[in-house]
Design an enzyme around this catalytic site. Structure first.
Site, PDB file in Angstrom:
ATOM      1  N   GLU A 136       0.829  -1.207   0.000  1.00 23.70           N
ATOM      2  CA  GLU A 136       0.000   0.000   0.000  1.00 23.70           C
ATOM      3  C   GLU A 136       0.865   1.260   0.000  1.00 23.70           C
ATOM      4  O   GLU A 136       0.600   2.203  -0.755  1.00 23.70           O
ATOM      5  CB  GLU A 136      -0.949  -0.024   1.201  1.00 23.70           C
ATOM      6  N   GLU A 156      -4.621  -8.709   2.949  1.00 23.94           N
ATOM      7  CA  GLU A 156      -5.640  -8.369   3.943  1.00 23.94           C
ATOM      8  C   GLU A 156      -6.848  -9.301   3.906  1.00 23.94           C
ATOM      9  O   GLU A 156      -7.356  -9.717   4.968  1.00 23.94           O
ATOM     10  CB  GLU A 156      -6.098  -6.916   3.744  1.00 23.94           C
TER      11      GLU A 156
END
Length: 282
Positions: A136, A156
């Site tokens: 990210e 995730e």
């Protein structure tokens, strides 16, 4: 803001870029090198690391002598994402930095380049794991180099979590949507050659040489006119969501003033005189 002096970097403030126990800062010519420095935890994100990143971005923005930024990780790893033990309620290192978060509740998002874009080019030098929060943060960088054994991915969903660092918005704007959705929805690892093939990174280099390649590219950037470099970067991002006609108009508005700068005149003179230009940001 922290006003005390407990521990390394505990008094760091935006613009100081003094680093913290989990984030080291080094000047290399006109390049600021920020190193995620928690190798025993695969550089998992911690509060001291986030504070150090925030201060590093701020310092680079404020210092006109800095022309580029390199982000890398210590110990042969880039970043393994958020500290899941902390997320599970077992505490996060660096509790003394909590007042920094209270003073700016958006600090962690700025540190992760979700809510902040440095005006200087940011080059990522990746070795080892660059997953979850690491991937990210990567999406907030401009140029990306990886060692051939590096691994990327957004894990995730495998943990029942959401990649809230910006990936559901940014990733499909940076790589083809089918690849973005596969990465987001499977949570599988991506080796560096595959990450390069789909466009997530730009260079794959021998293991251990990502930082050297990043610094090489940074030097090429540093040799260019800083006003021009920053205007070009700003134009690319600000026009990304515009129609072509609006984008071209915005490009003219940002680009034409560069031609009137002393640096632009110096660039032409240096070319004519067959010498390196000396840019003064004027």
């Amino acid at each position: 803001m922290v006003g005390g002096t407990e521990g390394t970097g505990s008094g760091a403030r935006p613009g100081d870029a003094g680093g913290t126990e989990h984030l080291t800062v080094e000047r290399c010519g006109a390049t600021l090198v920020l190193t995620l420095n928690r190798p025993e935890a695969k550089n998992a994100l911690s509060l001291p690391m986030l504070v150090g990143l925030y201060d590093g971005w701020a310092a680079a923005d404020e210092d006109d002598e800095i022309r580029s930024i390199v982000l890398t990780g210590a110990g042969g790893t880039f970043c393994a994402g958020m500290d899941l033990k902390a997320l599970a309620g077992k505490g996060m290192a660096g509790e003394r930095y909590r007042d920094r978060l209270r003073a700016d509740p958006d600090l962690h998002w700025k540190a992760m380049l979700r809510h902040h874009r440095p005006r200087k080019p940011v080059i990522a030098a990746v070795e080892g794991h660059c997953v979850a929060g690491g991937t990210e943060i990567l999406q907030g960088t401009d140029i990306r180099i990886a060692g051939e054994s590096a691994t990327f991915g957004l894990y995730e969903v495998r943990r029942g979590l959401f990649p809230i660092g910006g990936s559901t918005v940014r990733l499909a704007r940076q790589i083809p949507r089918t690849h973005a959705l596969e990465m987001l929805l499977t949570g599988r690892p991506y080796p560096a050659p595959e990450a390069a093939r789909i466009g997530l990174i730009g260079h794959v280099v021998p293991d251990g040489s990502a930082l050297a390649k990043a610094l090489e590219i940074a030097e090429q950037i540093n040799a260019c006119g800083p006003l021009a470099v920053e205007a070009v970067k700003a134009s690319v991002y600000e026009t990304a969501g515009m129609t072509e006609s609006d984008g071209l108009a915005a490009e003219l508005a940002r680009g034409w003033p560069i031609f009137d700068t002393d640096d632009a005149k110096e660039g032409a003179r240096a070319f004519a005189e067959k010498r390196p230009p000396v840019y003064r940001r004027t």
